[in-house]
Scaffold this active site. Structure first.
Site, PDB file in Angstrom:
ATOM      1  N   GLU A  78       5.080  -5.027   7.121  1.00  0.00           N
ATOM      2  CA  GLU A  78       4.270  -3.995   7.801  1.00  0.00           C
ATOM      3  C   GLU A  78       4.785  -3.659   9.201  1.00  0.00           C
ATOM      4  OE1 GLU A  78       3.063  -6.345   5.870  1.00  0.00           O
ATOM      5  OE2 GLU A  78       1.313  -5.649   4.747  1.00  0.00           O
ATOM      6  N   ALA A 109       0.852  -1.188   0.000  1.00  0.00           N
ATOM      7  CA  ALA A 109       0.000   0.000   0.000  1.00  0.00           C
ATOM      8  C   ALA A 109       0.887   1.238   0.000  1.00  0.00           C
ATOM      9  CB  ALA A 109      -0.895  -0.016   1.227  1.00  0.00           C
ATOM     10  N   GLY A 135       0.699  -5.256   1.064  1.00  0.00           N
ATOM     11  CA  GLY A 135      -0.556  -5.450   0.341  1.00  0.00           C
ATOM     12  C   GLY A 135      -0.357  -6.055  -1.046  1.00  0.00           C
ATOM     13  N   GLU A 172      -0.177  -9.627  -0.376  1.00  0.00           N
ATOM     14  CA  GLU A 172      -1.514 -10.084   0.024  1.00  0.00           C
ATOM     15  C   GLU A 172      -2.435 -10.204  -1.183  1.00  0.00           C
ATOM     16  OE1 GLU A 172      -1.693  -6.947   3.073  1.00  0.00           O
ATOM     17  OE2 GLU A 172      -2.292  -8.523   4.465  1.00  0.00           O
TER      18      GLU A 172
HETATM   19  N1  DAK Z   1       4.508   3.317  -0.726  1.00  0.00           N
HETATM   20  C1  DAK Z   1       4.879   4.480  -1.305  1.00  0.00           C
HETATM   21  N2  DAK Z   1       5.974   4.623  -2.069  1.00  0.00           N
HETATM   22  C2  DAK Z   1       6.751   3.535  -2.234  1.00  0.00           C
HETATM   23  C3  DAK Z   1       6.440   2.295  -1.654  1.00  0.00           C
HETATM   24  C4  DAK Z   1       5.244   2.197  -0.864  1.00  0.00           C
HETATM   25  N3  DAK Z   1       4.829   1.056  -0.322  1.00  0.00           N
HETATM   26  N4  DAK Z   1       7.415   1.415  -1.982  1.00  0.00           N
HETATM   27  C5  DAK Z   1       8.281   2.080  -2.764  1.00  0.00           C
HETATM   28  N5  DAK Z   1       7.891   3.357  -2.904  1.00  0.00           N
HETATM   29  C6  DAK Z   1       8.563   4.424  -3.662  1.00  0.00           C
HETATM   30  C7  DAK Z   1       9.735   4.989  -2.890  1.00  0.00           C
HETATM   31  O1  DAK Z   1       9.293   5.940  -1.947  1.00  0.00           O
HETATM   32  C8  DAK Z   1      10.557   5.586  -4.004  1.00  0.00           C
HETATM   33  O2  DAK Z   1       9.957   6.804  -4.363  1.00  0.00           O
HETATM   34  P1  DAK Z   1      10.877   8.130  -4.607  1.00  0.00           P
HETATM   35  O3  DAK Z   1      11.674   8.319  -3.371  1.00  0.00           O
HETATM   36  O4  DAK Z   1      11.715   7.767  -5.802  1.00  0.00           O
HETATM   37  O5  DAK Z   1       9.877   9.217  -4.877  1.00  0.00           O
HETATM   38  C9  DAK Z   1      10.342   4.616  -5.161  1.00  0.00           C
HETATM   39  O6  DAK Z   1       9.132   3.903  -4.840  1.00  0.00           O
HETATM   40  C10 DAK Z   1      11.458   3.600  -5.311  1.00  0.00           C
HETATM   41  O7  DAK Z   1      11.645   2.984  -4.063  1.00  0.00           O
HETATM   42  P2  DAK Z   1      13.081   2.875  -3.359  1.00  0.00           P
HETATM   43  O8  DAK Z   1      13.936   4.036  -3.716  1.00  0.00           O
HETATM   44  O9  DAK Z   1      12.841   2.617  -1.919  1.00  0.00           O
HETATM   45  O10 DAK Z   1      13.649   1.573  -4.109  1.00  0.00           O
HETATM   46  P3  DAK Z   1      14.649   0.474  -3.521  1.00  0.00           P
HETATM   47  O11 DAK Z   1      14.944  -0.402  -4.700  1.00  0.00           O
HETATM   48  O12 DAK Z   1      15.785   1.104  -2.791  1.00  0.00           O
HETATM   49  O13 DAK Z   1      13.808  -0.345  -2.451  1.00  0.00           O
HETATM   50  C11 DAK Z   1      11.869  -1.540  -1.651  1.00  0.00           C
HETATM   51  C12 DAK Z   1      12.740  -1.101  -2.860  1.00  0.00           C
HETATM   52  C13 DAK Z   1      10.622  -2.214  -2.207  1.00  0.00           C
HETATM   53  C14 DAK Z   1      12.642  -2.559  -0.793  1.00  0.00           C
HETATM   54  C15 DAK Z   1      11.495  -0.292  -0.791  1.00  0.00           C
HETATM   55  O14 DAK Z   1      10.932   0.703  -1.665  1.00  0.00           O
HETATM   56  C16 DAK Z   1      10.505  -0.578   0.283  1.00  0.00           C
HETATM   57  O15 DAK Z   1      10.821  -1.130   1.336  1.00  0.00           O
HETATM   58  N6  DAK Z   1       9.212  -0.160   0.081  1.00  0.00           N
HETATM   59  C17 DAK Z   1       8.182  -0.196   1.098  1.00  0.00           C
HETATM   60  C18 DAK Z   1       7.686  -1.600   1.296  1.00  0.00           C
HETATM   61  C19 DAK Z   1       6.638  -1.673   2.385  1.00  0.00           C
HETATM   62  O16 DAK Z   1       6.860  -1.351   3.558  1.00  0.00           O
HETATM   63  N7  DAK Z   1       5.438  -2.124   2.001  1.00  0.00           N
HETATM   64  C20 DAK Z   1       4.344  -2.360   2.916  1.00  0.00           C
HETATM   65  C21 DAK Z   1       3.426  -1.146   2.959  1.00  0.00           C
HETATM   66  S1  DAK Z   1       2.106  -1.393   4.111  1.00  0.00           S
HETATM   67  C22 DAK Z   1      -5.514  -3.121   4.045  1.00  0.00           C
HETATM   68  C23 DAK Z   1      -5.076  -3.373   2.775  1.00  0.00           C
HETATM   69  C24 DAK Z   1      -3.726  -3.328   2.482  1.00  0.00           C
HETATM   70  C25 DAK Z   1      -2.805  -2.997   3.455  1.00  0.00           C
HETATM   71  C26 DAK Z   1      -3.230  -2.767   4.738  1.00  0.00           C
HETATM   72  C27 DAK Z   1      -4.594  -2.814   5.044  1.00  0.00           C
HETATM   73  N8  DAK Z   1      -6.901  -3.174   4.383  1.00  0.00           N
HETATM   74  C28 DAK Z   1      -7.859  -3.691   3.400  1.00  0.00           C
HETATM   75  C29 DAK Z   1      -7.395  -2.759   5.661  1.00  0.00           C
HETATM   76  C30 DAK Z   1      -1.402  -2.947   3.092  1.00  0.00           C
HETATM   77  C31 DAK Z   1      -0.417  -2.350   3.781  1.00  0.00           C
HETATM   78  C32 DAK Z   1       0.940  -2.270   3.221  1.00  0.00           C
HETATM   79  O17 DAK Z   1       1.218  -2.790   2.165  1.00  0.00           O
END
Ligand code: DAK
Length: 257
Positions: free
Chosen positions: A131, A65, A108, A111
């Protein structure tokens, strides 16, 4: 259909949805989910479509997300607005959905892949539920579906630490059906979807429903539902045709009825 955050394309009887926010690694925001739900509903309603592929690009299926969209939400906002309530709309789709995953499938994104009926991964696929590392827990069924896929201990390890696993480990643990090279991923997903689409629609729908019963109800009820669905196949032209074709040593001509 023209969308900003996804691309849709039809190949034969297969509807393909490609997540398309490459700069954000296909992070899922509300605009993308609204488009995804519209596209899924359109394929579900289209009698020319028999199977669906959900995919991303080489670097990311989806990195979860959109954290920017979630960051400043308060408890009152997430509860009163039933935040992300339309994210599991994909659960309503009765046609088979194949996730073709290359690169990151995180949070997500992972998921979503777990909700799909079959996951095909490329060798570069990486899966995690990170998360807890950003101060939340999974919210799209990950705590439930991953336990069913790989058991409690490994699920706990992945969720409590946020550890990322590679395609080989995902295949070994039963998360993905098959791992292929990056170059072959889309063709392989299409071949599987096309094979499914060559079979009888009502039969495939019943088979999907029966397998999903294993998630939705206890064994006795699931088996009873399977039996009801099995019997209902004998109302179908395609059951008569399938069996006749086998005995006559010819390919079946299914009519989806
Ligand atoms: N959100 C927003 N931007 C993201 C992102 C994310 N999840 N993942 C990557 N980006 C963006 C980065 O901010 C960056 O943007 P700029 O800085 O260039 O503007 C760009 O994508 C490239 O990312 P990185 O520079 O970080 O690239 P790397 O290769 O160094 O790293 C990475 C890749 C995938 C390891 C890293 O980006 C990362 O850790 N991303 C976050 C992963 C994460 O924490 N995901 C979980 C999010 S929480 C629900 C439904 C769904 C959910 C919850 C509830 N309900 C129905 C109630 C879901 C929740 C989640 O998914």
């Amino acid at each position: 259909m023209v969308f900003e955050n996804i691309i849709t394309e039809v190949k034969g009887k297969v509807g393909i949805i490609t997540l398309n926010r490459p700069k954000a690694l296909n992070a899922l925001n509300s605009a993308l989910i609204a488009e995804l739900n519209t596209a899924l509903d359109a394929y579900e309603a289209d009698s020319d479509i028999s199977a669906i592929i959900l995919t991303g690009n080489e670097k990311a299926f989806a990195a979860g997300a959109d954290i920017r969209e979630m960051k400043d939400k308060t408890f009152d906002e997430v509860t009163s607005q039933n935040f992300l309530h339309d994210w599991n709309h994909i659960d309503n789709i009765t046609k088979p959905i194949i996730a073709a995953v290359s690169g990151f499938a995180l949070g997500g994104g992972f998921e979503f892949a777990l909700i799909c009926d079959i996951i095909i991964a490329s060798e570069t696929a990486k899966f995690s539920l990170p998360e807890t590392t950003i101060g939340i827990i999974p919210g799209l069924g990950g705590t439930q579906r991953l336990v069913q896929a790989i058991g409690k201990s490994k699920t706990m390890e992945m969720i409590l630490t946020g550890r990322m696993i590679d395609a080989a480990e995902a295949e070994r643990t039963g998360i993905v059906a098959r791992v292929v090279s990056v170059e072959k991923l889309q063709d392989e997903a299409l071949a599987i979807a096309t094979k499914i689409a060559s079979l009888s629609k009502p039969v495939i729908k019943a088979a999907k429903q029966a397998v999903l019963s294993a998630y939705e109800m206890p064994m006795a009820q699931g088996s009873a539902r399977e039996r009801t669905l099995f019997y209902s196949m004998f109302n179908l032209h395609d059951q008569k045709e399938g069996m006749a074709a086998f005995l006559e040593k010819r390919p079946p001509k299914f009519e989806d009825r």
